[in-house]
Design a protein around this motif. Structure first.
Motif, mmCIF file in Angstrom:
data_model
loop_
_atom_site.group_PDB
_atom_site.id
_atom_site.type_symbol
_atom_site.label_atom_id
_atom_site.label_comp_id
_atom_site.label_asym_id
_atom_site.label_seq_id
_atom_site.Cartn_x
_atom_site.Cartn_y
_atom_site.Cartn_z
ATOM 1 N N VAL A 115 0.833 -1.211 0.000
ATOM 2 C CA VAL A 115 0.000 0.000 0.000
ATOM 3 C C VAL A 115 0.862 1.253 0.000
ATOM 4 N N GLU A 116 1.866 1.295 0.866
ATOM 5 C CA GLU A 116 2.703 2.494 0.964
ATOM 6 C C GLU A 116 3.539 2.699 -0.288
ATOM 7 N N ALA A 117 3.993 1.624 -0.916
ATOM 8 C CA ALA A 117 4.744 1.773 -2.173
ATOM 9 C C ALA A 117 3.883 2.468 -3.221
ATOM 10 N N PHE A 118 2.626 2.048 -3.336
ATOM 11 C CA PHE A 118 1.727 2.684 -4.307
ATOM 12 C C PHE A 118 1.382 4.118 -3.895
ATOM 13 N N ARG A 119 1.111 4.336 -2.625
ATOM 14 C CA ARG A 119 0.737 5.684 -2.194
ATOM 15 C C ARG A 119 1.871 6.675 -2.390
ATOM 16 N N HIS A 120 3.093 6.251 -2.125
ATOM 17 C CA HIS A 120 4.225 7.142 -2.357
ATOM 18 C C HIS A 120 4.446 7.395 -3.849
ATOM 19 N N ALA A 121 3.882 6.542 -4.691
ATOM 20 C CA ALA A 121 3.950 6.752 -6.141
ATOM 21 C C ALA A 121 2.765 7.560 -6.644
ATOM 22 N N GLY A 122 1.917 8.034 -5.726
ATOM 23 C CA GLY A 122 0.796 8.873 -6.108
ATOM 24 C C GLY A 122 -0.490 8.133 -6.417
ATOM 25 N N VAL A 123 -0.533 6.816 -6.132
ATOM 26 C CA VAL A 123 -1.748 6.037 -6.384
ATOM 27 C C VAL A 123 -2.663 6.160 -5.175
ATOM 28 N N ALA A 124 -3.809 6.796 -5.354
ATOM 29 C CA ALA A 124 -4.765 6.971 -4.260
ATOM 30 C C ALA A 124 -5.825 5.886 -4.262
ATOM 31 N N ARG A 125 -6.070 5.280 -5.437
ATOM 32 C CA ARG A 125 -7.141 4.292 -5.538
ATOM 33 C C ARG A 125 -6.824 3.301 -6.653
ATOM 34 N N ALA A 126 -7.141 2.035 -6.412
ATOM 35 C CA ALA A 126 -7.006 0.997 -7.439
ATOM 36 C C ALA A 126 -8.377 0.764 -8.060
ATOM 37 N N VAL A 127 -8.516 1.091 -9.341
ATOM 38 C CA VAL A 127 -9.811 0.982 -10.016
ATOM 39 C C VAL A 127 -9.915 -0.329 -10.788
ATOM 40 N N ALA A 128 -8.864 -0.675 -11.537
ATOM 41 C CA ALA A 128 -8.868 -1.897 -12.345
ATOM 42 C C ALA A 128 -7.576 -2.667 -12.083
ATOM 43 N N PRO A 129 -7.441 -3.236 -10.879
ATOM 44 C CA PRO A 129 -6.169 -3.871 -10.508
ATOM 45 C C PRO A 129 -6.024 -5.292 -11.049
ATOM 46 N N VAL A 130 -4.782 -5.680 -11.267
ATOM 47 C CA VAL A 130 -4.439 -7.042 -11.666
ATOM 48 C C VAL A 130 -3.361 -7.558 -10.724
ATOM 49 N N ALA A 144 -4.014 -5.523 -0.001
ATOM 50 C CA ALA A 144 -3.544 -4.166 -0.307
ATOM 51 C C ALA A 144 -4.454 -3.466 -1.301
ATOM 52 N N ILE A 145 -4.847 -4.165 -2.377
ATOM 53 C CA ILE A 145 -5.708 -3.494 -3.357
ATOM 54 C C ILE A 145 -7.090 -3.223 -2.756
ATOM 55 N N ALA A 146 -7.526 -4.087 -1.829
ATOM 56 C CA ALA A 146 -8.786 -3.807 -1.139
ATOM 57 C C ALA A 146 -8.657 -2.538 -0.313
ATOM 58 N N GLU A 147 -7.510 -2.369 0.349
ATOM 59 C CA GLU A 147 -7.285 -1.161 1.139
ATOM 60 C C GLU A 147 -7.207 0.072 0.248
ATOM 61 N N LEU A 148 -6.793 -0.118 -0.994
ATOM 62 C CA LEU A 148 -6.726 0.991 -1.946
ATOM 63 C C LEU A 148 -8.066 1.226 -2.647
ATOM 64 N N VAL A 194 -3.445 -0.562 -11.867
ATOM 65 C CA VAL A 194 -2.551 -1.003 -10.802
ATOM 66 C C VAL A 194 -2.256 -2.482 -11.022
ATOM 67 N N VAL A 195 -0.981 -2.845 -11.046
ATOM 68 C CA VAL A 195 -0.579 -4.247 -11.209
ATOM 69 C C VAL A 195 0.418 -4.600 -10.121
ATOM 70 N N VAL A 196 0.206 -5.755 -9.487
ATOM 71 C CA VAL A 196 1.190 -6.297 -8.561
ATOM 72 C C VAL A 196 1.616 -7.655 -9.089
ATOM 73 N N SER A 197 2.864 -7.766 -9.498
ATOM 74 C CA SER A 197 3.409 -9.056 -9.919
ATOM 75 C C SER A 197 4.088 -9.692 -8.725
ATOM 76 N N THR A 198 3.574 -10.847 -8.312
ATOM 77 C CA THR A 198 4.090 -11.523 -7.125
ATOM 78 C C THR A 198 4.916 -12.753 -7.473
ATOM 79 N N LEU A 199 5.239 -12.927 -8.740
ATOM 80 C CA LEU A 199 5.966 -14.122 -9.173
ATOM 81 C C LEU A 199 7.450 -14.031 -8.824
ATOM 82 N N PRO A 200 8.123 -15.183 -8.715
ATOM 83 C CA PRO A 200 9.572 -15.187 -8.463
ATOM 84 C C PRO A 200 10.329 -14.573 -9.637
ATOM 85 N N PRO A 201 11.621 -14.280 -9.435
ATOM 86 C CA PRO A 201 12.431 -13.711 -10.517
ATOM 87 C C PRO A 201 12.335 -14.527 -11.802
#
Length: 291
Positions: A115-130, A144-148, A194-201
């Motif tokens: 959440v804080e990573a996105f907020r510090h990047a100026g993201v106030a709300r996740a509308v169409a997250p993946v 996190a996207i629910a909190e956003l 908003v996209v969060v990639s949670t996969l390994p390297p």
């Protein structure tokens, strides 16, 4: 580690690449806290002996927990708090002492980190997250996207049969769920804000190739957080930025989740000060936060 000194550590396997020691040590120095921070390379089968040993030792103020131990350590806890109880996955352990008993308490600061990573990047709300992936980190991404403020969660997964926990969590949080195969997922990414990639390297390299070959859109491209920070830049991040989007380094999440761990370990709310965060960013080669 030094007997009698306050101490903390990160647990995981492999652990040699972990940036947690650098983040924590720099913050403790900035805060004037005398805490020794180490690392233990442990697999799930070793946790029982480790937990029994620390229950008999003094000086522990906290543990950071990384893969593959985030779920495996849960049964050893005396209590789960907050997001750890919600997700059934922890990344932080604190120690409570009272009436002669030591209690291990599990927390999850990964949600705050995202959440804080996105907020510090100026993201106030996740509308169409993946969310790319459906493992333990994907659980934190869903919270996190629910909190956003998201109303839905669109997952790109390698095996839908293994996405049950993540999709069930999203439904419990009131999110509409869509499960899609990661192959052919470039269209989903292109329509996300908003996209969060949670996969390994490198696990998202195929998706990155698809995205890179897709014609560019005229519309606005959103913000991608790729939690896999080594190697960097990731191919997915490069493909995202080539389309005009913004990519957040996976270390951004790591910094902010570590800040919350430090607050828990020390009781110091001022660990969230920008000058402390700047010191932590410097320790892992990230730019300082904008004032």
């Amino acid at each position: 580690m030094t007997a009698g000194r306050r101490r903390a550590a990160v647990l995981g396997h492999p652990i040699g690449h972990s940036r947690s020691p650098a983040l924590h040590r720099s913050a403790y120095e900035a805060l004037g806290e005398d805490i020794e921070y180490g690392a233990f390379d442990l697999v799930p089968e070793q946790l029982g002996d480790f937990v029994r040993s620390i229950r008999g030792e003094v000086g522990w103020c906290g543990l950071s927990v990384t893969m593959p131990l985030k779920a495996a350590l849960v049964p050893s806890m005396d209590r789960l708090e907050g997001n750890a109880a919600l997700l059934g996955v922890l990344n932080t352990v604190t120690f409570e002492r009272g009436s002669g008993a030591l209690r291990l308490v599990g927390h999850n600061t990964d949600v705050v980190g995202i959440v804080e990573a996105f907020r510090h990047a100026g993201v106030a709300r996740a509308v169409a997250p993946v969310v790319v992936g459906a493992g333990n980190t994907a659980l934190a991404a869903v919270a996190a996207i629910a909190e956003l403020g998201a109303a839905s969660a669109r997952f790109l997964v390698r095996d839908p049969r293994r996405a049950g926990e993540a999709s069930a969590l999203a439904e419990r949080l009131g999110l509409a769920v869509a499960l899609e195969a990661i192959e052919g997922g470039a269209d989903a990414l292109a329509s996300a804000d908003v996209v969060v990639s949670t996969l390994p390297p490198r696990a998202a390299d195929g998706l990155a190739a698809e995205l890179a070959s897709r014609p560019a859109d005229d519309g606005e491209t959103g913000v991608l957080l790729d939690v896999a920070y080594d190697p960097w830049p990731s191919r997915l991040g490069e493909a995202w930025e080539a389309r005009g989007g913004r990519t957040l380094h996976g270390l951004e999440m790591l910094v902010y989740q570590a800040v919350e761990q430090i607050v828990l370990f020390t009781g110091r709310e001022d660990a969230r000060r920008l000058d402390v965060i700047d010191v932590m960013c410097n320790s892992v080669g990230l730019p300082q936060r904008a004032r």
